[in-house]
Motif scaffolding. Structure first.
Motif, PDB file in Angstrom:
ATOM      1  N   GLY A 168     -15.843 -17.722 -18.527  1.00 16.36           N
ATOM      2  CA  GLY A 168     -14.601 -16.959 -18.413  1.00 16.36           C
ATOM      3  C   GLY A 168     -13.508 -17.725 -17.703  1.00 16.36           C
ATOM      4  N   MET A 169     -13.868 -18.406 -16.615  1.00 22.15           N
ATOM      5  CA  MET A 169     -12.868 -19.192 -15.889  1.00 22.15           C
ATOM      6  C   MET A 169     -12.413 -20.402 -16.708  1.00 22.15           C
ATOM      7  N   VAL A 170     -13.326 -21.030 -17.423  1.00 18.09           N
ATOM      8  CA  VAL A 170     -12.934 -22.142 -18.294  1.00 18.09           C
ATOM      9  C   VAL A 170     -12.020 -21.640 -19.404  1.00 18.09           C
ATOM     10  N   GLN A 171     -12.300 -20.453 -19.917  1.00 20.43           N
ATOM     11  CA  GLN A 171     -11.442 -19.845 -20.941  1.00 20.43           C
ATOM     12  C   GLN A 171     -10.029 -19.656 -20.397  1.00 20.43           C
ATOM     13  N   ILE A 172      -9.926 -19.192 -19.169  1.00 19.73           N
ATOM     14  CA  ILE A 172      -8.602 -18.989 -18.573  1.00 19.73           C
ATOM     15  C   ILE A 172      -7.903 -20.324 -18.345  1.00 19.73           C
ATOM     16  N   LEU A 173      -8.627 -21.291 -17.763  1.00 19.31           N
ATOM     17  CA  LEU A 173      -7.995 -22.568 -17.435  1.00 19.31           C
ATOM     18  C   LEU A 173      -7.642 -23.375 -18.677  1.00 19.31           C
ATOM     19  N   VAL A 174      -8.588 -23.501 -19.588  1.00 18.63           N
ATOM     20  CA  VAL A 174      -8.371 -24.391 -20.727  1.00 18.63           C
ATOM     21  C   VAL A 174      -7.534 -23.715 -21.801  1.00 18.63           C
ATOM     22  N   TYR A 175      -7.958 -22.561 -22.265  1.00 22.06           N
ATOM     23  CA  TYR A 175      -7.255 -21.953 -23.393  1.00 22.06           C
ATOM     24  C   TYR A 175      -5.983 -21.238 -22.962  1.00 22.06           C
ATOM     25  N   SER A 176      -6.097 -20.317 -22.021  1.00 21.75           N
ATOM     26  CA  SER A 176      -4.915 -19.542 -21.643  1.00 21.75           C
ATOM     27  C   SER A 176      -3.866 -20.412 -20.978  1.00 21.75           C
ATOM     28  N   GLY A 177      -4.295 -21.397 -20.216  1.00 24.53           N
ATOM     29  CA  GLY A 177      -3.340 -22.252 -19.540  1.00 24.53           C
ATOM     30  C   GLY A 177      -2.942 -23.450 -20.354  1.00 24.53           C
ATOM     31  N   ALA A 178      -3.870 -24.360 -20.539  1.00 24.77           N
ATOM     32  CA  ALA A 178      -3.539 -25.659 -21.116  1.00 24.77           C
ATOM     33  C   ALA A 178      -3.142 -25.583 -22.579  1.00 24.77           C
ATOM     34  N   ILE A 179      -3.906 -24.900 -23.397  1.00 28.70           N
ATOM     35  CA  ILE A 179      -3.609 -24.861 -24.828  1.00 28.70           C
ATOM     36  C   ILE A 179      -2.303 -24.117 -25.089  1.00 28.70           C
ATOM     37  N   SER A 180      -2.074 -23.012 -24.407  1.00 32.32           N
ATOM     38  CA  SER A 180      -0.822 -22.273 -24.612  1.00 32.32           C
ATOM     39  C   SER A 180       0.389 -23.099 -24.185  1.00 32.32           C
ATOM     40  N   ILE A 181       0.292 -23.793 -23.049  1.00 39.77           N
ATOM     41  CA  ILE A 181       1.392 -24.645 -22.600  1.00 39.77           C
ATOM     42  C   ILE A 181       1.596 -25.806 -23.560  1.00 39.77           C
ATOM     43  N   LEU A 182       0.489 -26.383 -24.047  1.00 36.70           N
ATOM     44  CA  LEU A 182       0.589 -27.462 -25.023  1.00 36.70           C
ATOM     45  C   LEU A 182       1.292 -26.994 -26.293  1.00 36.70           C
ATOM     46  N   MET A 183       0.983 -25.788 -26.748  1.00 37.59           N
ATOM     47  CA  MET A 183       1.653 -25.252 -27.940  1.00 37.59           C
ATOM     48  C   MET A 183       3.137 -25.042 -27.682  1.00 37.59           C
ATOM     49  N   LEU A 184       3.483 -24.539 -26.510  1.00 37.03           N
ATOM     50  CA  LEU A 184       4.902 -24.340 -26.196  1.00 37.03           C
ATOM     51  C   LEU A 184       5.643 -25.666 -26.137  1.00 37.03           C
ATOM     52  N   PHE A 185       5.027 -26.703 -25.534  1.00 32.69           N
ATOM     53  CA  PHE A 185       5.661 -28.026 -25.531  1.00 32.69           C
ATOM     54  C   PHE A 185       5.799 -28.558 -26.949  1.00 32.69           C
ATOM     55  N   GLY A 186       4.793 -28.344 -27.776  1.00 34.70           N
ATOM     56  CA  GLY A 186       4.876 -28.773 -29.174  1.00 34.70           C
ATOM     57  C   GLY A 186       6.005 -28.090 -29.909  1.00 34.70           C
ATOM     58  N   ILE A 187       6.205 -26.814 -29.636  1.00 29.87           N
ATOM     59  CA  ILE A 187       7.302 -26.080 -30.268  1.00 29.87           C
ATOM     60  C   ILE A 187       8.645 -26.625 -29.802  1.00 29.87           C
ATOM     61  N   MET A 188       8.745 -26.912 -28.493  1.00 23.17           N
ATOM     62  CA  MET A 188      10.014 -27.402 -27.970  1.00 23.17           C
ATOM     63  C   MET A 188      10.325 -28.817 -28.449  1.00 23.17           C
ATOM     64  N   LEU A 189       9.307 -29.654 -28.676  1.00 22.39           N
ATOM     65  CA  LEU A 189       9.540 -31.036 -29.074  1.00 22.39           C
ATOM     66  C   LEU A 189       9.783 -31.203 -30.567  1.00 22.39           C
ATOM     67  N   THR A 190       9.383 -30.237 -31.359  1.00 23.52           N
ATOM     68  CA  THR A 190       9.568 -30.364 -32.801  1.00 23.52           C
ATOM     69  C   THR A 190      10.829 -29.638 -33.233  1.00 23.52           C
ATOM     70  N   ARG A 191      11.330 -30.067 -34.357  1.00 22.77           N
ATOM     71  CA  ARG A 191      12.499 -29.404 -34.940  1.00 22.77           C
ATOM     72  C   ARG A 191      12.005 -28.496 -36.048  1.00 22.77           C
ATOM     73  N   HIS A 192      12.444 -27.278 -36.004  1.00 24.95           N
ATOM     74  CA  HIS A 192      12.075 -26.348 -37.071  1.00 24.95           C
ATOM     75  C   HIS A 192      13.268 -25.448 -37.365  1.00 24.95           C
ATOM     76  N   ASP A 193      13.318 -25.012 -38.595  1.00 21.09           N
ATOM     77  CA  ASP A 193      14.429 -24.168 -39.030  1.00 21.09           C
ATOM     78  C   ASP A 193      14.235 -22.751 -38.516  1.00 21.09           C
ATOM     79  N   GLN A 194      15.349 -22.089 -38.297  1.00 14.82           N
ATOM     80  CA  GLN A 194      15.298 -20.720 -37.823  1.00 14.82           C
ATOM     81  C   GLN A 194      15.180 -19.718 -38.968  1.00 14.82           C
ATOM     82  N   GLU A 195      15.238 -20.218 -40.192  1.00 17.63           N
ATOM     83  CA  GLU A 195      15.162 -19.321 -41.335  1.00 17.63           C
ATOM     84  C   GLU A 195      13.750 -18.771 -41.484  1.00 17.63           C
ATOM     85  N   GLU A 196      13.674 -17.480 -41.722  1.00 21.70           N
ATOM     86  CA  GLU A 196      12.381 -16.843 -41.916  1.00 21.70           C
ATOM     87  C   GLU A 196      12.126 -16.699 -43.408  1.00 21.70           C
ATOM     88  N   VAL A 197      10.920 -17.025 -43.807  1.00 20.36           N
ATOM     89  CA  VAL A 197      10.548 -16.892 -45.208  1.00 20.36           C
ATOM     90  C   VAL A 197       9.965 -15.499 -45.410  1.00 20.36           C
TER      91      VAL A 197
END
Length: 168
Positions: free
Chosen positions: A55-84
């Motif tokens: 449970g603690m590894v789930q919180i540290l690795v997935y809830s913390g690290a993976i979510s932050i990594l995804m947010l950084f990935g979103i901020m570093l990439t360019r994507h269109d605001q158009e919704e399909v």
């Protein structure tokens, strides 16, 4: 109704709600936040199952690290605001597939012969057992995974630093 049942029901409801919201959302940031809620509720379920280390590894690795990594990935990439817009036929097929999957899972649970013997795991030290297995039997796979993560990190940095030909 015990407190444990209520806690399980609430955590399961949050996990299912977060996953459904993640799938149905069209904005990437909302998807990541709902995925983080799903990860946190799954960690709560692990803790209820007396697997505190997992449970603690789930919180540290997935809830913390993976979510932050995804947010950084979103901020570093360019994507269109158009919704399909989603097609109606795809939603219907997805609903039918989910209903069929639910039916198979329900049938499997109902036809499983559950044993009533419960083992007592409270006397075992989970963290010690995981450490012994990790550093004796699974040392090579553990090191290979660390090298793989390092290579992925270096690759992500190289991709993020790549200059756009229009900016030069």
């Amino acid at each position: 109704m015990t407190g444990q049942f209520i806690a399980f029901f609430l955590l399961a409801l949050i996990a299912m709600g977060g996953s459904v919201f993640m799938i149905s959302s069209t904005k990437v940031v909302h998807m990541v936040v709902s995925l983080a809620f799903t990860f946190l509720s799954i960690a709560g379920l692990y803790i209820m199952l007396e697997a505190e280390f997992v449970g603690m590894v789930q919180i540290l690795v997935y809830s913390g690290a993976i979510s932050i990594l995804m947010l950084f990935g979103i901020m570093l990439t360019r994507h269109d605001q158009e919704e399909v817009p989603a097609k109606r036929g795809r939603k219907f097929i997805a609903f039918v597939a989910a209903a069929v999957f639910f039916g198979f899972v329900f049938w499997g649970i109902q036809n499983t012969n559950w044993t009533s013997q419960a083992k007592d795991y409270t006397t075992q030290n989970n963290v010690k057992e995981i450490g012994i297995q990790l550093y004796t039997q699974y040392t090579i796979p553990f090191e290979i995974v660390s090298v793989l993560l390092l290579v992925a990190l270096i690759g992500a940095i190289i991709l993020a630093k790549k200059e756009d030909p229009e900016d030069v």
